[in-house]
Design a protein around this motif. Structure first.
Motif, PDB file in Angstrom:
ATOM      1  N   LEU A  37      43.081  42.007  49.502  1.00 10.59           N
ATOM      2  CA  LEU A  37      42.155  41.887  48.436  1.00 10.59           C
ATOM      3  C   LEU A  37      43.292  41.658  47.027  1.00 10.59           C
ATOM      4  O   LEU A  37      43.052  40.979  46.231  1.00 10.59           O
ATOM      5  CB  LEU A  37      41.289  43.041  48.156  1.00 10.59           C
ATOM      6  CG  LEU A  37      40.235  43.245  49.095  1.00 10.59           C
ATOM      7  CD1 LEU A  37      39.424  44.306  48.980  1.00 10.59           C
ATOM      8  CD2 LEU A  37      39.183  41.906  48.944  1.00 10.59           C
ATOM      9  N   ILE A  38      44.405  42.381  47.241  1.00 11.04           N
ATOM     10  CA  ILE A  38      45.328  42.660  46.106  1.00 11.04           C
ATOM     11  C   ILE A  38      45.995  41.321  46.125  1.00 11.04           C
ATOM     12  O   ILE A  38      46.203  40.704  44.911  1.00 11.04           O
ATOM     13  CB  ILE A  38      46.287  43.614  46.242  1.00 11.04           C
ATOM     14  CG1 ILE A  38      45.327  45.078  46.135  1.00 11.04           C
ATOM     15  CG2 ILE A  38      47.343  43.773  45.125  1.00 11.04           C
ATOM     16  CD1 ILE A  38      46.080  46.294  46.385  1.00 11.04           C
ATOM     17  N   ASP A  39      46.581  40.781  47.428  1.00  6.49           N
ATOM     18  CA  ASP A  39      47.136  39.543  47.264  1.00  6.49           C
ATOM     19  C   ASP A  39      46.547  38.271  46.870  1.00  6.49           C
ATOM     20  O   ASP A  39      47.060  37.094  46.212  1.00  6.49           O
ATOM     21  CB  ASP A  39      47.780  39.282  48.891  1.00  6.49           C
ATOM     22  CG  ASP A  39      48.660  40.281  49.301  1.00  6.49           C
ATOM     23  OD1 ASP A  39      49.322  40.950  48.548  1.00  6.49           O
ATOM     24  OD2 ASP A  39      48.833  40.392  50.595  1.00  6.49           O
ATOM     25  N   ASN A  40      45.246  38.497  46.844  1.00  7.42           N
ATOM     26  CA  ASN A  40      44.325  37.355  46.568  1.00  7.42           C
ATOM     27  C   ASN A  40      43.781  37.323  45.137  1.00  7.42           C
ATOM     28  O   ASN A  40      42.648  36.799  44.787  1.00  7.42           O
ATOM     29  CB  ASN A  40      43.316  36.927  47.323  1.00  7.42           C
ATOM     30  CG  ASN A  40      43.857  36.377  48.779  1.00  7.42           C
ATOM     31  OD1 ASN A  40      43.991  35.181  48.941  1.00  7.42           O
ATOM     32  ND2 ASN A  40      44.027  37.273  49.690  1.00  7.42           N
ATOM     33  N   ASN A  41      44.444  38.310  44.407  1.00  5.00           N
ATOM     34  CA  ASN A  41      43.905  38.910  43.130  1.00  5.00           C
ATOM     35  C   ASN A  41      42.551  39.045  42.923  1.00  5.00           C
ATOM     36  O   ASN A  41      41.847  38.636  42.028  1.00  5.00           O
ATOM     37  CB  ASN A  41      44.324  37.645  42.027  1.00  5.00           C
ATOM     38  CG  ASN A  41      45.879  37.272  42.068  1.00  5.00           C
ATOM     39  OD1 ASN A  41      46.490  38.483  41.989  1.00  5.00           O
ATOM     40  ND2 ASN A  41      46.304  35.942  41.978  1.00  5.00           N
ATOM     41  N   ILE A  42      41.984  39.432  43.742  1.00  7.55           N
ATOM     42  CA  ILE A  42      40.553  39.900  43.861  1.00  7.55           C
ATOM     43  C   ILE A  42      40.415  41.723  43.165  1.00  7.55           C
ATOM     44  O   ILE A  42      41.291  42.400  43.633  1.00  7.55           O
ATOM     45  CB  ILE A  42      40.040  40.054  45.166  1.00  7.55           C
ATOM     46  CG1 ILE A  42      39.843  38.621  45.700  1.00  7.55           C
ATOM     47  CG2 ILE A  42      38.382  40.466  45.182  1.00  7.55           C
ATOM     48  CD1 ILE A  42      39.351  38.597  47.290  1.00  7.55           C
ATOM     49  N   SER A  43      39.778  41.709  42.046  1.00  8.82           N
ATOM     50  CA  SER A  43      39.864  42.897  41.440  1.00  8.82           C
ATOM     51  C   SER A  43      39.254  44.057  42.469  1.00  8.82           C
ATOM     52  O   SER A  43      38.427  43.777  42.900  1.00  8.82           O
ATOM     53  CB  SER A  43      39.049  42.573  39.991  1.00  8.82           C
ATOM     54  OG  SER A  43      39.019  43.911  39.248  1.00  8.82           O
ATOM     55  N   LEU A  44      40.197  45.029  42.169  1.00 11.09           N
ATOM     56  CA  LEU A  44      39.681  46.325  42.863  1.00 11.09           C
ATOM     57  C   LEU A  44      39.158  47.429  41.670  1.00 11.09           C
ATOM     58  O   LEU A  44      39.080  48.511  41.852  1.00 11.09           O
ATOM     59  CB  LEU A  44      40.730  46.785  43.793  1.00 11.09           C
ATOM     60  CG  LEU A  44      41.057  46.076  44.998  1.00 11.09           C
ATOM     61  CD1 LEU A  44      42.526  46.524  45.548  1.00 11.09           C
ATOM     62  CD2 LEU A  44      39.652  45.901  45.984  1.00 11.09           C
ATOM     63  N   ASP A  45      38.832  46.889  40.351  1.00  6.23           N
ATOM     64  CA  ASP A  45      38.410  47.867  39.468  1.00  6.23           C
ATOM     65  C   ASP A  45      37.424  48.556  39.773  1.00  6.23           C
ATOM     66  O   ASP A  45      37.081  49.630  39.366  1.00  6.23           O
ATOM     67  CB  ASP A  45      38.283  46.870  38.172  1.00  6.23           C
ATOM     68  CG  ASP A  45      39.659  46.468  37.263  1.00  6.23           C
ATOM     69  OD1 ASP A  45      40.551  47.093  37.994  1.00  6.23           O
ATOM     70  OD2 ASP A  45      39.694  45.766  36.514  1.00  6.23           O
ATOM     71  N   PHE A  46      36.209  47.903  40.741  1.00  5.66           N
ATOM     72  CA  PHE A  46      35.228  48.730  40.960  1.00  5.66           C
ATOM     73  C   PHE A  46      35.261  49.937  41.823  1.00  5.66           C
ATOM     74  O   PHE A  46      34.496  50.954  42.064  1.00  5.66           O
ATOM     75  CB  PHE A  46      34.076  47.706  41.683  1.00  5.66           C
ATOM     76  CG  PHE A  46      34.667  47.350  43.223  1.00  5.66           C
ATOM     77  CD1 PHE A  46      34.300  48.051  44.275  1.00  5.66           C
ATOM     78  CD2 PHE A  46      35.512  46.320  43.208  1.00  5.66           C
ATOM     79  CE1 PHE A  46      34.746  47.859  45.546  1.00  5.66           C
ATOM     80  CE2 PHE A  46      36.139  46.190  44.472  1.00  5.66           C
ATOM     81  CZ  PHE A  46      35.590  46.731  45.767  1.00  5.66           C
ATOM     82  N   LEU A  47      36.741  50.193  42.204  1.00  4.63           N
ATOM     83  CA  LEU A  47      37.062  51.310  43.180  1.00  4.63           C
ATOM     84  C   LEU A  47      37.665  52.280  42.219  1.00  4.63           C
ATOM     85  O   LEU A  47      38.001  53.495  42.919  1.00  4.63           O
ATOM     86  CB  LEU A  47      37.889  50.900  44.211  1.00  4.63           C
ATOM     87  CG  LEU A  47      37.510  49.967  45.205  1.00  4.63           C
ATOM     88  CD1 LEU A  47      38.892  49.407  46.350  1.00  4.63           C
ATOM     89  CD2 LEU A  47      36.610  50.439  46.061  1.00  4.63           C
ATOM     90  N   LYS A  48      37.671  52.244  40.863  1.00  3.64           N
ATOM     91  CA  LYS A  48      38.406  53.129  40.037  1.00  3.64           C
ATOM     92  C   LYS A  48      37.929  54.518  39.797  1.00  3.64           C
ATOM     93  O   LYS A  48      38.542  55.385  39.683  1.00  3.64           O
ATOM     94  CB  LYS A  48      38.730  52.302  38.576  1.00  3.64           C
ATOM     95  CG  LYS A  48      37.315  52.262  38.052  1.00  3.64           C
ATOM     96  CD  LYS A  48      37.513  51.565  36.434  1.00  3.64           C
ATOM     97  CE  LYS A  48      36.280  51.253  36.026  1.00  3.64           C
ATOM     98  NZ  LYS A  48      36.204  50.828  34.568  1.00  3.64           N
ATOM     99  N   PHE A  49      36.598  54.543  40.340  1.00  2.91           N
ATOM    100  CA  PHE A  49      36.160  55.885  40.360  1.00  2.91           C
ATOM    101  C   PHE A  49      36.063  56.565  41.684  1.00  2.91           C
ATOM    102  O   PHE A  49      35.446  57.625  41.742  1.00  2.91           O
ATOM    103  CB  PHE A  49      34.552  55.967  39.781  1.00  2.91           C
ATOM    104  CG  PHE A  49      34.409  55.517  38.427  1.00  2.91           C
ATOM    105  CD1 PHE A  49      35.459  55.781  37.311  1.00  2.91           C
ATOM    106  CD2 PHE A  49      33.609  54.588  37.714  1.00  2.91           C
ATOM    107  CE1 PHE A  49      35.181  55.408  35.841  1.00  2.91           C
ATOM    108  CE2 PHE A  49      33.270  54.359  36.537  1.00  2.91           C
ATOM    109  CZ  PHE A  49      34.513  54.717  35.595  1.00  2.91           C
ATOM    110  N   VAL A  50      36.664  55.988  42.577  1.00  2.00           N
ATOM    111  CA  VAL A  50      36.540  56.328  43.982  1.00  2.00           C
ATOM    112  C   VAL A  50      37.702  57.804  43.952  1.00  2.00           C
ATOM    113  O   VAL A  50      37.394  58.651  44.542  1.00  2.00           O
ATOM    114  CB  VAL A  50      37.144  55.533  44.975  1.00  2.00           C
ATOM    115  CG1 VAL A  50      37.032  56.084  46.620  1.00  2.00           C
ATOM    116  CG2 VAL A  50      35.808  54.300  45.140  1.00  2.00           C
ATOM    117  N   ALA A  51      38.622  57.454  43.394  1.00  2.00           N
ATOM    118  CA  ALA A  51      39.714  58.520  43.218  1.00  2.00           C
ATOM    119  C   ALA A  51      39.218  59.841  42.642  1.00  2.00           C
ATOM    120  O   ALA A  51      39.132  61.099  43.110  1.00  2.00           O
ATOM    121  CB  ALA A  51      40.970  58.352  42.324  1.00  2.00           C
ATOM    122  N   PRO A  52      38.421  59.710  41.381  1.00  2.00           N
ATOM    123  CA  PRO A  52      37.751  61.268  41.081  1.00  2.00           C
ATOM    124  C   PRO A  52      36.573  61.655  41.946  1.00  2.00           C
ATOM    125  O   PRO A  52      36.405  62.714  42.138  1.00  2.00           O
ATOM    126  CB  PRO A  52      37.264  60.666  39.746  1.00  2.00           C
ATOM    127  CG  PRO A  52      38.026  59.619  39.247  1.00  2.00           C
ATOM    128  CD  PRO A  52      38.417  58.576  40.485  1.00  2.00           C
TER     129      PRO A  52
END
Length: 387
Positions: free
Chosen positions: A101-116
């Protein structure tokens, strides 16, 4: 008894095993005791107590011990595979997909709240365990001292030392005249010898080869015999080793993987497969798959070897009251480790009001109890997608 049917029931347990050892225990009771009557409630409680004393994943060792009781060593091994392999496979696949996902520039911003969200799970686990095991001044003292020591000193050998010290303190604090009694044991040492051979052999293999796969096996095998209780307790060990020391992945990647496994069924120790797969992301697909599988196998291997060694003499060992008393101190220390981990994660990862809100919001949902963990995961992903 139909062993194939038993393995099917184990698979059903694995699909419904959300949460930690306490939740898994209720799944075992519902499916294997109440519904199918493979063993009595008293037998399940005794096996769970035995596995709580042993290092390793409690719920995984418990269900393997049930398999041992029903069909001996072969069924115990098959039980372990049926219980753990589905989530090991899934976490390995997630590790493979993550860098793609990262290599294909697919945004993972929707995971930003998984760490909290992961922090909320750790806090909730710390509360649940503390609420259960901290019963008096002794256990409270052990939990607080452990929290303080491990918060300021991130040294891996401290964890087993503190756990053992907690057991010793409990024995002296709650000493009784009838704690110890002489028993006659018939011991087969071959599985304990194998246990130590894997530990020593993997250590020297890392020294000789400096190979990342050898290091993954060594580290996860070590975690498998150093940890008491559920998968939450292994988090500080993994965080220190793979993020701070070896730099195999970032703290955010670590927390995302840990957060995701909260919403997946099966033993939490399978989180090792995600870490192993992500650690070898630059070494090719085959190596990544092998790393995920070997990491999962390594962390469960010491537990099954200990079950093979200890189960045959359990009927005699259960007469020693001191073992159960020591467990009170060990559990108090484990709760302190969890609280220390939660405080460390908060210090390093709560950097906005939004993150703080997710921690508090997720904690509220967890305490509400009527919303399953997978739904909380989906809610968090949805909020991340929106914001």
């Amino acid at each position: 008894m139909n062993q194939i049917q038993f393995l099917k029931d184990v698979f059903i347990c694995s699909l419904g095993a959300f949460g930690g050892p306490e939740a898994h225990f209720s799944v075992f009771y519902t499916q294997l005791v109440n519904k199918k009557k493979y063993l009595s409630e008293e037998e399940l409680i005794e096996l769970n107590a035995l596995c709580s004393i042993l290092p390793g994943p409690t719920s995984t060792q418990t269900i393997a011990a049930i398999g041992y009781k029903i069909g001996g060593k072969p069924l115990a091994l098959l039980t372990l595979f049926v219980w753990a392999l589905p989530i090991i496979t899934l976490m390995t696949l997630l590790a493979i997909v993550f860098p793609l996902l990262i290599d294909n520039n697919i945004s993972l911003d929707f995971l930003k709240f998984v760490a909290p969200l992961a922090i909320a799970f750790v806090l909730f686990a710390a509360y649940k365990i503390s609420n259960k095991v901290i019963k008096d001044k002794v256990t409270f003292f052990l939990a607080i001292i452990t929290t303080a020591i491990t918060f300021f000193f991130k040294i891996s050998w401290l964890f087993p030392v503190l756990l053992l010290a907690g057991g010793v303190v409990a024995i002296f604090a709650y000493r009784e005249d009838t704690m110890w009694r002489k028993i006659s044991l018939k011991v087969s040492w071959k599985y304990l010898i194998l246990f130590f051979l894997f530990a020593i052999g993997s250590y020297f293999l890392v020294l000789v080869t400096q190979n990342i796969l050898a290091n993954l096996f060594y580290q996860f095998y070590r975690f498998g015999y150093l940890v008491f209780g559920g998968g939450q307790v292994v988090v500080p060990l993994m965080l220190e080793q793979f993020v701070d020391i070896n730099h195999y992945l970032s703290a955010n990647e670590f927390l995302i993987g840990y957060g995701l496994i909260q919403g997946l069924p099966g033993p939490m120790f399978a989180f090792s497969s995600f870490v192993g797969g992500l650690a070898t992301r630059d070494l090719g697909l085959f190596t990544q798959i092998f790393a995920g599988l070997i990491s999962g196998i390594a962390i469960f291997l010491p537990g099954i070897l200990l079950i093979y060694f200890i189960y045959p003499i359990w009927q005699d060992l259960r007469q020693i009251k001191a073992i159960k008393i020591a467990l009170q101190g060990i559990n108090a220390v484990a709760s302190g480790l969890l609280l220390s981990t939660a405080l460390t994660l908060i210090l390093h990862n709560i950097n906005s009001l939004a993150s703080l809100f997710i921690v508090l919001f997720s904690l509220g949902l967890l305490f509400y109890k009527k919303i399953p963990a997978p739904i909380i995961i989906l809610i968090t992903l949805f909020l991340g997608f929106i914001f």
